[in-house]
Motif scaffolding. Structure first.
Motif, PDB file in Angstrom:
ATOM      1  N   MET A   1      15.650  12.852  -7.510  1.00 47.68           N
ATOM      2  CA  MET A   1      17.082  12.760  -7.815  1.00 47.68           C
ATOM      3  C   MET A   1      17.811  11.940  -6.756  1.00 47.68           C
ATOM      4  SD  MET A   1      18.030  16.448  -9.487  1.00 47.68           S
ATOM      5  CE  MET A   1      19.470  15.771 -10.303  1.00 47.68           C
ATOM      6  N   SER A   2      17.415  12.074  -5.505  1.00 52.48           N
ATOM      7  CA  SER A   2      17.991  11.257  -4.443  1.00 52.48           C
ATOM      8  C   SER A   2      17.648   9.786  -4.639  1.00 52.48           C
ATOM      9  CB  SER A   2      17.487  11.736  -3.080  1.00 52.48           C
ATOM     10  OG  SER A   2      17.851  10.841  -2.061  1.00 52.48           O
ATOM     11  N   ASN A   3      16.414   9.501  -5.041  1.00 50.90           N
ATOM     12  CA  ASN A   3      16.030   8.111  -5.299  1.00 50.90           C
ATOM     13  C   ASN A   3      16.880   7.501  -6.398  1.00 50.90           C
ATOM     14  OD1 ASN A   3      12.445   8.755  -4.813  1.00 50.90           O
ATOM     15  ND2 ASN A   3      14.074   8.426  -3.333  1.00 50.90           N
ATOM     16  N   MET A   4      17.212   8.292  -7.402  1.00 52.59           N
ATOM     17  CA  MET A   4      18.088   7.799  -8.467  1.00 52.59           C
ATOM     18  C   MET A   4      19.496   7.579  -7.945  1.00 52.59           C
ATOM     19  SD  MET A   4      16.943   9.784 -11.961  1.00 52.59           S
ATOM     20  CE  MET A   4      16.684  11.426 -11.320  1.00 52.59           C
ATOM     21  N   LEU A   5      20.001   8.533  -7.150  1.00 53.83           N
ATOM     22  CA  LEU A   5      21.345   8.413  -6.605  1.00 53.83           C
ATOM     23  C   LEU A   5      21.496   7.150  -5.766  1.00 53.83           C
ATOM     24  CD1 LEU A   5      24.155   9.774  -6.020  1.00 53.83           C
ATOM     25  CD2 LEU A   5      23.062  10.747  -3.992  1.00 53.83           C
ATOM     26  N   ASN A   6      20.508   6.876  -4.914  1.00 53.38           N
ATOM     27  CA  ASN A   6      20.568   5.724  -4.019  1.00 53.38           C
ATOM     28  C   ASN A   6      20.074   4.439  -4.665  1.00 53.38           C
ATOM     29  OD1 ASN A   6      21.641   7.095  -1.755  1.00 53.38           O
ATOM     30  ND2 ASN A   6      19.615   7.932  -1.285  1.00 53.38           N
ATOM     31  N   ALA A   7      19.593   4.541  -5.899  1.00 51.05           N
ATOM     32  CA  ALA A   7      19.144   3.371  -6.660  1.00 51.05           C
ATOM     33  C   ALA A   7      18.115   2.551  -5.883  1.00 51.05           C
ATOM     34  CB  ALA A   7      20.338   2.497  -7.035  1.00 51.05           C
ATOM     35  N   VAL A   8      17.162   3.251  -5.249  1.00 47.67           N
ATOM     36  CA  VAL A   8      16.156   2.552  -4.438  1.00 47.67           C
ATOM     37  C   VAL A   8      14.865   2.272  -5.204  1.00 47.67           C
ATOM     38  CG1 VAL A   8      17.026   3.382  -2.232  1.00 47.67           C
ATOM     39  CG2 VAL A   8      15.371   4.785  -3.495  1.00 47.67           C
ATOM     40  N   GLY A   9      14.701   2.893  -6.369  1.00 46.12           N
ATOM     41  CA  GLY A   9      13.466   2.720  -7.119  1.00 46.12           C
ATOM     42  C   GLY A   9      12.718   4.028  -7.267  1.00 46.12           C
ATOM     43  N   VAL A  10      11.490   3.939  -7.759  1.00 47.62           N
ATOM     44  CA  VAL A  10      10.674   5.123  -8.035  1.00 47.62           C
ATOM     45  C   VAL A  10       9.302   4.946  -7.381  1.00 47.62           C
ATOM     46  CG1 VAL A  10       9.644   6.561  -9.837  1.00 47.62           C
ATOM     47  CG2 VAL A  10      11.861   5.469 -10.228  1.00 47.62           C
ATOM     48  N   PRO A  11       8.878   5.887  -6.557  1.00 44.57           N
ATOM     49  CA  PRO A  11       7.572   5.762  -5.910  1.00 44.57           C
ATOM     50  C   PRO A  11       6.430   5.933  -6.904  1.00 44.57           C
ATOM     51  CG  PRO A  11       8.502   7.907  -5.455  1.00 44.57           C
ATOM     52  CD  PRO A  11       9.568   7.122  -6.183  1.00 44.57           C
ATOM     53  N   LYS A  12       5.255   5.514  -6.494  1.00 44.46           N
ATOM     54  CA  LYS A  12       4.069   5.564  -7.360  1.00 44.46           C
ATOM     55  C   LYS A  12       3.398   6.942  -7.293  1.00 44.46           C
ATOM     56  CE  LYS A  12       3.158   0.609  -6.750  1.00 44.46           C
ATOM     57  NZ  LYS A  12       2.168  -0.408  -6.327  1.00 44.46           N
ATOM     58  N   VAL A  13       4.147   7.959  -7.633  1.00 46.41           N
ATOM     59  CA  VAL A  13       3.615   9.315  -7.521  1.00 46.41           C
ATOM     60  C   VAL A  13       2.390   9.545  -8.410  1.00 46.41           C
ATOM     61  CG1 VAL A  13       4.127  11.761  -7.943  1.00 46.41           C
ATOM     62  CG2 VAL A  13       5.736  10.333  -6.659  1.00 46.41           C
TER      63      VAL A  13
ATOM     64  N   LEU B   1       5.352  11.582   5.023  1.00 43.11           N
ATOM     65  CA  LEU B   1       6.040  10.343   4.702  1.00 43.11           C
ATOM     66  C   LEU B   1       7.044  10.647   3.592  1.00 43.11           C
ATOM     67  CD1 LEU B   1       2.966   7.935   4.695  1.00 43.11           C
ATOM     68  CD2 LEU B   1       4.514   8.462   6.583  1.00 43.11           C
ATOM     69  N   VAL B   2       8.313  10.591   3.927  1.00 38.94           N
ATOM     70  CA  VAL B   2       9.356  10.983   2.983  1.00 38.94           C
ATOM     71  C   VAL B   2       9.773   9.773   2.149  1.00 38.94           C
ATOM     72  CG1 VAL B   2      11.652  11.972   2.753  1.00 38.94           C
ATOM     73  CG2 VAL B   2      10.116  12.780   4.570  1.00 38.94           C
ATOM     74  N   HIS B   3       9.678   9.906   0.858  1.00 35.93           N
ATOM     75  CA  HIS B   3      10.032   8.910  -0.159  1.00 35.93           C
ATOM     76  C   HIS B   3       8.860   7.991  -0.500  1.00 35.93           C
ATOM     77  CE1 HIS B   3      14.149  10.218  -0.025  1.00 35.93           C
ATOM     78  NE2 HIS B   3      14.257   9.907   1.260  1.00 35.93           N
ATOM     79  N   ALA B   4       8.503   7.064   0.408  1.00 32.95           N
ATOM     80  CA  ALA B   4       7.430   6.086   0.151  1.00 32.95           C
ATOM     81  C   ALA B   4       7.669   5.329  -1.155  1.00 32.95           C
ATOM     82  CB  ALA B   4       6.060   6.784   0.137  1.00 32.95           C
ATOM     83  N   VAL B   5       8.925   5.016  -1.427  1.00 30.37           N
ATOM     84  CA  VAL B   5       9.294   4.369  -2.692  1.00 30.37           C
ATOM     85  C   VAL B   5       8.685   2.978  -2.808  1.00 30.37           C
ATOM     86  CG1 VAL B   5      11.228   3.463  -4.050  1.00 30.37           C
ATOM     87  CG2 VAL B   5      11.428   5.683  -2.903  1.00 30.37           C
ATOM     88  N   GLN B   6       8.712   2.215  -1.718  1.00 31.90           N
ATOM     89  CA  GLN B   6       8.276   0.816  -1.765  1.00 31.90           C
ATOM     90  C   GLN B   6       6.804   0.642  -1.391  1.00 31.90           C
ATOM     91  OE1 GLN B   6      10.811  -0.744  -2.949  1.00 31.90           O
ATOM     92  NE2 GLN B   6      12.411   0.724  -2.363  1.00 31.90           N
TER      93      GLN B   6
END
Length: 497
Positions: free
Chosen positions: A328-340, A302-307
């Motif tokens: 870094m891609s999540n920051m570029l696209n301003a989508v948020g930060v996953p619960k890593v 599962l790639v990203h799983a930000v939401q």
């Protein structure tokens, strides 16, 4: 032929018979001594180095050696390896650091084609993730064909090799050039000499049939490559995202994966459009939908799983699926930060990728180390060791290659990075090395890269290709692509109907 001295020594019991006689080195007898010193011949000996093994105990050897024979690590130990081994290829010196080859859990080589592109100045700046897709990436997708795919893979492999990344999972989207495109990318990766996984991004945002063709291209490449252990490049299945595919493609991908053992990856809840679409059409969030379809398994990335919600993360944990984190891609696209941090706490395996943005594993490790602290207002989150694990052993586990890669241990593949830091500001030892890797080192500190027991980079220079010639040819392809985008590029507003 064995030396007379060696045969006589065997008869008199002066030393043990070795199972690999051809690999023994005999030192001359001195002062009529009857004792013979024997050192074993190896292909590469890395000596007097600080070794970050990343084995189960996370052992760090302050001063030790790595002996390589063929494509495997023969031995790893403390002390002076030259007392046990001899080699024509000896690498040693003060302040040398040895790590496993880094592994990129997710990338798009074709992202390199847009670095600095004038297309960004022409378009209206995207205000959200969906506009990013429509105005940038889907506009690029329809322009790509075999020459661009080869060039992207060549540029990406060059940047990976020079930064110490020896293995990766890439996917390309080129809806107008599906058939055979992965072979062009494979050629480029092999020319540089690193290993990796290639896949085609299957999507049904334009038609159902197009998605099926994309999955079939993956199946063809898997059958061509995955059963041959000599091939460094393997295949996998890639689905774009659950908001651009129907249930039928999930079932098809799973059936092929079950039949071939291949991995499957899918962009998951990167932006809110994925969540809203699935709730509107299916009454389920994306991970809930995939779970209900029986799609999730240890073979799924599962790639990203930000939401992803806490409830969805429990489903990920239950099924053994993995997560590829691309900070870094999540920051570029301003989508948020996953619960890593929460994922790691639950025992979900998380690997580190770049999503085709900034092919520098050190920058991505730093981003993963920092972003969760500021996002959660908690400086305790993420340790340097956790981040290095994400870039080595965790990604190897994602690829189901943990028995072969991700650490430096006897019997494993010899994918090795040698760092020669230019100006280490503070002492480097077994207690500080992870912090130095994450906070201090960079691509300029990568001196030598070995993949499958063969040199890919030596003294910061690529071994297998002429860098200047490769860049000259690549830049011509990129310039033509940019010209076409400026004259023919159109926003791609198509979506799953």
């Amino acid at each position: 032929m064995f030396s007379k001295l060696y045969v006589a020594g065997l008869r008199k019991g002066l030393f043990e018979k070795h199972s690999t006689i051809e690999n023994l080195f005999y030192s001359p007898v001195k002062n009529n001594s009857r004792v013979v010193s024997i050192r074993e011949k190896v292909d590469i000996l890395i000596n007097n180095a600080l070794i970050v093994t990343m084995n189960n105990e996370r052992r760090v050897i302050p001063r030790g050696y790595v002996a390589v024979r063929g494509d495997r690590v023969l031995d790893v130990g403390a002390g002076d390896g030259s007392s046990k081994y001899v080699s024509d290829e000896v690498i040693e010196g003060r302040r040398i650091i040895v790590t496993p080859g880094f592994i990129s859990a997710h990338t798009h080589f074709y992202g390199a084609l847009l670095a600095g592109s004038p297309w960004f100045a022409k378009i209206e700046p995207p205000t959200d993730f969906m506009q990013n897709l429509q105005r940038i990436w889907w506009t690029l997708d329809v322009m790509l064909c075999h020459d661009e795919a080869y060039t992207a893979a060549l540029l990406g492999s060059i940047m990976y090799a020079k930064s110490g990344v020896t293995n990766f999972f890439d996917n390309i989207s080129a809806p107008n050039c599906i058939d055979g495109i992965l072979d062009n990318m494979e050629k480029a990766v092999n020319e540089v000499g690193i290993r990796g996984i290639l896949s085609f991004e299957a999507t049904q945002r334009r038609s159902r049939e197009e998605g099926v063709r994309g999955v079939r291209e993956n199946e063809r490449f898997i059958l061509k490559n995955n059963r041959d252990p000599s091939k460094l490049v393997k295949g996998a299945i890639y689905l774009h995202a659950s908001f651009t595919i129907y249930d039928e493609l999930f079932y098809m991908a799973k059936e092929i994966s079950d039949k071939t053992g291949a991995l499957i990856a899918i962009h998951t809840e990167e932006g809110l459009v994925d969540v809203y679409h699935n709730i509107e059409r299916y009454g389920l969030r994306p991970i809930e939908r995939m779970y209900k379809l029986g799609f999730l398994s240890p073979k799924v990335h599962l790639v990203h799983a930000v939401q992803a919600t806490d409830e969805e993360l429990l489903l990920v944990k239950k099924t053994g699926a993995h997560v590829a984190h691309n900070p870094m891609s999540n920051m570029l696209n301003a989508v948020g930060v996953p619960k890593v941090p929460r994922m790691l706490e639950l025992g979900i395996n998380v690997g580190l990728g770049d999503d085709g943005y900034v092919f520098n594993v050190f920058d991505n490790m730093r981003a993963a180390y920092l972003i969760h602290k500021v996002w959660n207002l908690d400086p305790r989150l993420m340790t340097p060791l956790q981040v290095v694990e994400m870039a080595t052993v965790n990604s190897a586990k994602m690829f189901h290659q943990e028995n072969e890669l991700g650490s430096i241990e006897p019997g494993k593949k010899a994918d090795i990075v040698i760092l020669k830091p230019k100006t280490p500001p503070t002492p480097v030892n077994e207690k500080t090395i992870y912090a130095h890797i994450v906070n201090v080192y960079d691509v300029d500190d990568v001196s030598t890269v070995i993949v499958d027991g063969r040199f890919v980079v030596r003294d910061q220079k690529l071994v297998n290709i002429d860098l200047e010639k490769a860049l000259e040819q690549s830049h011509k392809v990129v310039e033509r692509l940019w010209d076409r985008m400026l004259s023919e590029g159109r926003y791609q507003l198509d979506y799953l109907k």
